[in-house]
Design a protein around this motif. Structure first.
Motif, mmCIF file in Angstrom:
data_model
loop_
_atom_site.group_PDB
_atom_site.id
_atom_site.type_symbol
_atom_site.label_atom_id
_atom_site.label_comp_id
_atom_site.label_asym_id
_atom_site.label_seq_id
_atom_site.Cartn_x
_atom_site.Cartn_y
_atom_site.Cartn_z
ATOM 1 N N LEU A 95 48.832 7.452 26.558
ATOM 2 C CA LEU A 95 49.417 6.796 27.298
ATOM 3 C C LEU A 95 50.359 6.572 28.483
ATOM 4 O O LEU A 95 50.300 5.177 29.146
ATOM 5 C CB LEU A 95 50.701 5.845 26.551
ATOM 6 N N ASP A 96 50.159 7.119 29.617
ATOM 7 C CA ASP A 96 51.141 7.484 30.641
ATOM 8 C C ASP A 96 50.422 8.479 31.360
ATOM 9 O O ASP A 96 49.367 8.486 31.536
ATOM 10 C CB ASP A 96 52.099 8.326 30.532
ATOM 11 N N TYR A 97 49.993 7.609 32.623
ATOM 12 C CA TYR A 97 49.233 7.641 33.810
ATOM 13 C C TYR A 97 49.799 7.896 35.574
ATOM 14 O O TYR A 97 51.247 6.730 35.533
ATOM 15 C CB TYR A 97 48.178 6.605 34.291
ATOM 16 N N ILE A 98 49.198 8.794 36.086
ATOM 17 C CA ILE A 98 50.019 8.779 37.715
ATOM 18 C C ILE A 98 48.855 8.366 38.701
ATOM 19 O O ILE A 98 47.759 9.018 38.709
ATOM 20 C CB ILE A 98 50.430 9.613 38.142
ATOM 21 N N LEU A 99 48.356 7.532 39.398
ATOM 22 C CA LEU A 99 47.199 6.767 39.718
ATOM 23 C C LEU A 99 47.051 6.265 41.126
ATOM 24 O O LEU A 99 47.944 5.735 41.643
ATOM 25 C CB LEU A 99 46.643 5.772 38.660
ATOM 26 N N VAL A 100 46.706 7.117 42.066
ATOM 27 C CA VAL A 100 46.869 6.957 43.190
ATOM 28 C C VAL A 100 45.613 6.146 44.222
ATOM 29 O O VAL A 100 45.008 6.552 43.606
ATOM 30 C CB VAL A 100 47.177 8.152 44.239
ATOM 31 N N PRO A 101 46.259 6.064 45.121
ATOM 32 C CA PRO A 101 44.921 4.977 46.572
ATOM 33 C C PRO A 101 42.923 5.839 46.352
ATOM 34 O O PRO A 101 43.770 7.594 46.857
ATOM 35 C CB PRO A 101 45.570 5.467 47.617
ATOM 36 N N ALA A 102 42.682 5.105 46.095
ATOM 37 C CA ALA A 102 40.873 5.990 46.671
ATOM 38 C C ALA A 102 41.107 6.304 47.718
ATOM 39 O O ALA A 102 41.358 6.342 48.993
ATOM 40 C CB ALA A 102 39.764 4.817 46.076
ATOM 41 N N GLY A 103 40.621 7.768 47.753
ATOM 42 C CA GLY A 103 40.592 7.620 48.945
ATOM 43 C C GLY A 103 41.189 9.409 48.879
ATOM 44 O O GLY A 103 40.776 10.796 49.144
ATOM 45 N N TRP A 104 42.078 9.572 47.657
ATOM 46 C CA TRP A 104 43.613 11.039 48.249
ATOM 47 C C TRP A 104 42.851 11.894 47.295
ATOM 48 O O TRP A 104 41.625 11.205 46.087
ATOM 49 C CB TRP A 104 44.706 10.311 47.417
#
Length: 302
Positions: free
Chosen positions: A268-277
């Motif tokens: 249920l828990d996530y860490i999503l960062v900008p595309a390209g990282w």
């Protein structure tokens, strides 16, 4: 009128005045004193900054739902400060061992009069992360006796406030259950400003959860952003699909379970960062201090 009747009327009038006073103070707290849509920013300048394990050009994040430090036992019953502080101490040990650059907290209390401890400030100090932003999801009670909780961001570098806005389906201020806001701040990575959103989305209505996610994506627009927290959505559910299909984020959209309750074990828990990282490492810390496990993500910044 007899003396007895006068006495009864006086008692009724006193009780009525007391009830009106309590209701008035409750409304005053919820409508005026609650910091509804403004991130609260703090800088603990007197504390040393903890070391980081991130190499140059990298950043390490943690997302952690701390379940209010298990301070609430149900109804009007609360744990003692000593028990809650022992829980928070263990949580701080879990976080500190990872030497993160940023920690996203959900279900974190900044005030709880019966158990007087600011959970966010405690963890920030214990972890050596001096820059703190908090966003209220609810502020319930009287000005001098209340519970205040929501999302938070702890950082080793300065944060800039952006917003703490209502998510779809929000209830009136006197309802604390499932009332959600999204806390957004800005920070510099790679010399450029990046939005960071600390989330705790709808846990009861998955259709509304998807509406909230679309609301978040619309708010972000074309700006580079990080979304982290308790999405209350599984990897194959609609909200996660919306984020993944937008093409604006990278990270581990699947992975090991992060929430455990009885026989339930779900991501249920996530860490999503900008595309390209670039995702270097993603894992769930095997510690059961909370009903959610802390999720760690280490990325190379574009």
């Amino acid at each position: 009128m007899s003396r007895r009747k006068r006495r009864v009327l006086w008692v009724l009038a006193a009780l009525g005045s007391f009830v009106l006073l309590v209701v008035g103070l409750f409304a005053l707290n919820g409508l005026v004193l609650a910091d509804r849509q403004t991130p609260r920013m703090r800088h603990f300048a007197d504390m040393p900054v903890a070391p980081t394990r991130s190499a140059p050009g990298e950043v390490t994040f943690i997302s952690y739902n701390i379940a209010k430090g298990f301070a609430h036992k149900g109804g009007v019953n609360f744990e003692s400060r000593e028990i809650v502080e022992a829980k928070l101490k263990r949580m701080a040990e879990v976080l500190r061992a990872e030497q993160p650059d940023v920690v996203f907290l959900s279900e974190a209390l900044t005030e709880l009069t019966p158990c007087d401890i600011d959970q966010v400030a405690y963890l920030a100090r214990e972890c050596g992360l001096p820059f703190v932003a908090t966003g209220e999801n609810y502020n319930l009670g009287l000005p001098f006796y209340r519970v205040v909780g929501g999302n938070a961001v702890l950082s080793r570098t300065p944060l800039t406030p952006v917003a703490n806005f209502d998510l779809a389906g929000r209830q009136p201020f006197w309802v604390s259950k499932n009332n959600r806001r999204a806390l957004f701040v800005s920070v510099e990575f790679g010399g450029k400003p990046v939005l960071m959103g600390a989330l705790h989305n709808d846990s009861f209505d998955m259709r509304n959860n998807a509406v909230q996610m679309q609301q978040l994506l619309d708010f972000i627009g074309d700006r580079p952003a990080i979304l982290a927290g308790d999405f209350n959505n599984r990897p194959k559910d609609r909200s996660i699909a919306l984020v993944r299909d937008s093409g604006k984020f990278v990270g581990e959209f699947d992975g090991a379970p992060s929430f455990f309750e009885g026989k339930r074990a779900e991501r249920l828990d996530y860490i999503l960062v900008p595309a390209g990282w670039e995702l270097i490492e993603s894992r769930v810390i095997p510690d059961d201090t909370s009903d959610h496990r802390a999720v760690v993500g280490r990325f190379k910044v574009k």
